[in-house]
Motif scaffolding. Structure first.
Motif, PDB file in Angstrom:
ATOM      1  N   ALA A  41     -17.303  -9.938  -5.277  1.00  0.00           N
ATOM      2  CA  ALA A  41     -16.393 -10.010  -4.163  1.00  0.00           C
ATOM      3  C   ALA A  41     -15.030 -10.078  -4.777  1.00  0.00           C
ATOM      4  N   LYS A  42     -14.901 -11.018  -5.951  1.00  0.00           N
ATOM      5  CA  LYS A  42     -13.749 -11.287  -6.567  1.00  0.00           C
ATOM      6  C   LYS A  42     -12.887 -10.100  -6.949  1.00  0.00           C
ATOM      7  N   VAL A  43     -13.749  -9.068  -7.703  1.00  0.00           N
ATOM      8  CA  VAL A  43     -13.310  -7.884  -8.260  1.00  0.00           C
ATOM      9  C   VAL A  43     -12.240  -7.211  -7.097  1.00  0.00           C
ATOM     10  N   VAL A  44     -13.012  -7.001  -5.575  1.00  0.00           N
ATOM     11  CA  VAL A  44     -12.304  -6.245  -4.764  1.00  0.00           C
ATOM     12  C   VAL A  44     -11.354  -7.194  -4.350  1.00  0.00           C
ATOM     13  N   PHE A  45     -11.513  -8.417  -3.868  1.00  0.00           N
ATOM     14  CA  PHE A  45     -10.357  -9.168  -3.422  1.00  0.00           C
ATOM     15  C   PHE A  45      -8.985  -9.135  -4.155  1.00  0.00           C
ATOM     16  N   GLU A  46      -9.266  -9.263  -5.461  1.00  0.00           N
ATOM     17  CA  GLU A  46      -8.084  -8.998  -6.277  1.00  0.00           C
ATOM     18  C   GLU A  46      -7.231  -7.774  -6.158  1.00  0.00           C
ATOM     19  N   GLN A  47      -7.877  -6.803  -5.722  1.00  0.00           N
ATOM     20  CA  GLN A  47      -7.318  -5.233  -5.676  1.00  0.00           C
ATOM     21  C   GLN A  47      -6.682  -5.318  -4.268  1.00  0.00           C
ATOM     22  N   VAL A  48      -6.971  -5.966  -3.185  1.00  0.00           N
ATOM     23  CA  VAL A  48      -6.348  -6.176  -2.192  1.00  0.00           C
ATOM     24  C   VAL A  48      -5.512  -7.196  -1.618  1.00  0.00           C
ATOM     25  N   ASN A  49      -5.684  -8.179  -2.403  1.00  0.00           N
ATOM     26  CA  ASN A  49      -4.778  -9.523  -2.283  1.00  0.00           C
ATOM     27  C   ASN A  49      -3.199  -9.354  -3.065  1.00  0.00           C
ATOM     28  N   ASP A  50      -3.242  -8.446  -3.882  1.00  0.00           N
ATOM     29  CA  ASP A  50      -2.057  -8.169  -4.655  1.00  0.00           C
ATOM     30  C   ASP A  50      -1.671  -6.686  -4.143  1.00  0.00           C
ATOM     31  N   PHE A  51      -0.293  -6.663  -3.593  1.00  0.00           N
ATOM     32  CA  PHE A  51       0.066  -5.611  -3.021  1.00  0.00           C
ATOM     33  C   PHE A  51       0.427  -4.595  -4.060  1.00  0.00           C
ATOM     34  N   HIS A  52       0.551  -5.085  -5.435  1.00  0.00           N
ATOM     35  CA  HIS A  52       1.087  -4.361  -6.600  1.00  0.00           C
ATOM     36  C   HIS A  52       0.070  -3.398  -7.006  1.00  0.00           C
ATOM     37  N   ASN A  53      -1.423  -3.705  -6.580  1.00  0.00           N
ATOM     38  CA  ASN A  53      -2.530  -2.888  -6.943  1.00  0.00           C
ATOM     39  C   ASN A  53      -2.794  -1.864  -5.841  1.00  0.00           C
ATOM     40  N   TRP A  54      -2.263  -1.967  -4.725  1.00  0.00           N
ATOM     41  CA  TRP A  54      -2.441  -0.762  -3.736  1.00  0.00           C
ATOM     42  C   TRP A  54      -1.978   0.648  -4.034  1.00  0.00           C
ATOM     43  N   VAL A  55      -1.089   0.650  -4.917  1.00  0.00           N
ATOM     44  CA  VAL A  55      -0.728   1.985  -5.339  1.00  0.00           C
ATOM     45  C   VAL A  55      -1.894   2.935  -6.076  1.00  0.00           C
ATOM     46  N   ASN A  56      -3.049   1.837  -6.540  1.00  0.00           N
ATOM     47  CA  ASN A  56      -4.002   2.703  -6.752  1.00  0.00           C
ATOM     48  C   ASN A  56      -5.219   3.322  -6.061  1.00  0.00           C
ATOM     49  N   TRP A  57      -4.953   2.763  -4.797  1.00  0.00           N
ATOM     50  CA  TRP A  57      -5.916   3.173  -3.719  1.00  0.00           C
ATOM     51  C   TRP A  57      -5.588   3.383  -2.269  1.00  0.00           C
ATOM     52  N   ASP A  58      -4.425   2.924  -2.113  1.00  0.00           N
ATOM     53  CA  ASP A  58      -3.783   3.078  -0.462  1.00  0.00           C
ATOM     54  C   ASP A  58      -3.880   4.697  -0.037  1.00  0.00           C
ATOM     55  N   PRO A  59      -4.514   4.944   1.227  1.00  0.00           N
ATOM     56  CA  PRO A  59      -4.472   6.288   1.404  1.00  0.00           C
ATOM     57  C   PRO A  59      -3.106   7.017   1.774  1.00  0.00           C
ATOM     58  N   TRP A  60      -2.312   6.059   2.263  1.00  0.00           N
ATOM     59  CA  TRP A  60      -0.993   6.387   2.648  1.00  0.00           C
ATOM     60  C   TRP A  60      -0.178   6.629   1.453  1.00  0.00           C
ATOM     61  N   GLN A  61      -0.466   6.040   0.312  1.00  0.00           N
ATOM     62  CA  GLN A  61       0.281   6.385  -1.095  1.00  0.00           C
ATOM     63  C   GLN A  61      -0.253   7.724  -1.509  1.00  0.00           C
ATOM     64  N   GLU A  62      -1.393   8.085  -1.207  1.00  0.00           N
ATOM     65  CA  GLU A  62      -1.851   9.393  -1.490  1.00  0.00           C
ATOM     66  C   GLU A  62      -1.329  10.466  -1.019  1.00  0.00           C
ATOM     67  N   LYS A  63      -1.111  10.314   0.358  1.00  0.00           N
ATOM     68  CA  LYS A  63      -0.407  11.446   1.296  1.00  0.00           C
ATOM     69  C   LYS A  63       0.858  11.318   0.721  1.00  0.00           C
ATOM     70  N   ASP A  64       1.481  10.454   0.384  1.00  0.00           N
ATOM     71  CA  ASP A  64       2.902  10.785  -0.055  1.00  0.00           C
ATOM     72  C   ASP A  64       3.270   9.749  -1.375  1.00  0.00           C
ATOM     73  N   PRO A  65       2.827  10.418  -2.595  1.00  0.00           N
ATOM     74  CA  PRO A  65       3.112   9.927  -3.988  1.00  0.00           C
ATOM     75  C   PRO A  65       4.282   9.406  -4.393  1.00  0.00           C
ATOM     76  N   ALA A  66       5.591  10.158  -3.426  1.00  0.00           N
ATOM     77  CA  ALA A  66       7.017   9.713  -3.786  1.00  0.00           C
ATOM     78  C   ALA A  66       7.387   8.627  -2.915  1.00  0.00           C
ATOM     79  N   MET A  67       6.323   7.949  -2.043  1.00  0.00           N
ATOM     80  CA  MET A  67       6.701   6.816  -1.358  1.00  0.00           C
ATOM     81  C   MET A  67       7.353   5.810  -2.379  1.00  0.00           C
ATOM     82  N   LYS A  68       8.526   5.417  -1.482  1.00  0.00           N
ATOM     83  CA  LYS A  68       9.209   4.355  -2.288  1.00  0.00           C
ATOM     84  C   LYS A  68       9.090   2.970  -1.834  1.00  0.00           C
TER      85      LYS A  68
END
Length: 337
Positions: A41-68
């Motif tokens: 659980a620690k591994v997944v939690f750290e990816q969600v708990n830090d917004f800086h990591n969302w760029v690696n898996w966020d589905p909306w980031q995938e839709k718009d890679p140019a999102m600021k």
């Protein structure tokens, strides 16, 4: 006129029907998706708990890679905030804030889109035998407006696939990350040390040359001990005056003897430290002793001791005794007060 009248009646009837149906529809809508990930659980939690990591898996980031994206508050956890701007019609502008964060267990968020009521996200992480069941949900209040309630019926189909895609990407990311192995616990203790006489040589070398340097120093000391006919009393040792993995380390190789004379130009007649020390036994190769040192430093800190000199190692069993590194025994000491 009759035709117009019939159309008006039909519209009024439709609106009335929609209003009637909406009375039986919930104003609160929940969309949830779940995935099982073969990681703690620690591994997944750290990816969600830090917004800086969302760029690696966020589905909306995938839709718009140019999102600021911009970040506010703490680096991670409760109070951290991520806002974004996008020209993509399915992404838009919004902000996400972590309202509550329970390590490796749950996260609650607040989602705000321009012109819409906020939604509240719910993450849960349930670990069982190395696998983690991850749930990602969103609660939205559609209000009492009939159209809003009917729109609520479509929310699962609208954002559910995005949650599924995000969880799939998050699963692949986490399962392919190198997992940090837990550090082994060490058996540390405080002991009282008596000083013993030694013959030693102090020198320096870079990490890649340390083994050869130590071998040469021990050969020279051993030859001197035989020359002066001194009696060796215990296994050889090494005092580490300075450890520098990126440059020169300063070491003092020594052989304990019953008594010393004056020494020579290169071989010093000296004595070891006397006083309190924290010690542990390391089993294995010298390259694998890092965990023992880390464990000793943590033990020293936890017990309120202060290091008062360089550490030293006693090589009870080494390459001269057994070529199998798993059989090597090294006693490590830190002088403390």
């Amino acid at each position: 006129m009759n035709a117009i009248k019939k159309i008006i009646i039909a519209i009024v009837a439709f609106v009335a029907l929609v209003a009637l149906i909406s009375l039986f529809l919930p104003s609160e809508v929940t969309v949830t998706r779940t995935a099982i990930m073969n990681v703690p659980a620690k591994v997944v939690f750290e990816q969600v708990n830090d917004f800086h990591n969302w760029v690696n898996w966020d589905p909306w980031q995938e839709k718009d890679p140019a999102m600021k994206a911009t970040y506010e508050g703490p680096e991670a956890g409760e109070g951290s905030k991520r806002c974004w701007e996008s020209d993509h019609e399915e992404v838009g502008n919004g902000c996400l804030t972590i309202l509550e964060s329970v390590p490796n267990t749950s996260i609650k968020t607040k989602l705000e889109f321009e012109g819409m009521s906020p939604g509240f996200g719910i993450w849960s992480f349930e670990e069982d035998e190395g696998e983690t069941t991850v749930s990602w949900g969103m609660k939205m209040d559609m209000g009492m407006n009939p159209i809003g309630k009917i729109m609520g019926l479509m929310m699962d189909g609208m954002i559910g696939p995005d949650f599924e895609r995000g969880l799939a990407t998050l699963t692949a990311l986490c399962e392919n990350m190198p997992v940090e192995e837990p550090k082994p616990t060490i058996d540390a203790k405080l002991v009282s040390i008596e000083s013993i006489p030694i013959y030693s040589i102090k020198d320096s070398a870079v990490v890649q040359d340390l083994a050869a340097k130590m071998n040469d120093l021990y050969k020279e000391i051993h030859a001197y001990v035989e020359t002066v006919k001194a009696e060796m009393t215990s296994p050889k040792l090494c005092i580490w005056h300075k450890w520098n993995p990126e440059g020169f380390s300063v070491l003092e190789c020594a052989i304990p003897v019953a008594e010393t004379g004056e020494g020579s130009e290169t071989v010093m007649a000296a004595a070891t430290y006397s006083g309190n020390a924290v010690t542990t036994t390391h089993l294995g190769s010298y390259e694998s002793s890092e965990d023992a040192y880390i464990g000793l430093e943590e033990y020293i800190k936890a017990n309120g001791y202060t290091v008062k000199g360089p550490p030293w190692e006693i090589y009870t069993v080494g390459p001269q005794d057994n070529l199998d590194t798993t059989e090597w025994i090294t006693q490590i000491y830190f002088p403390v007060e």
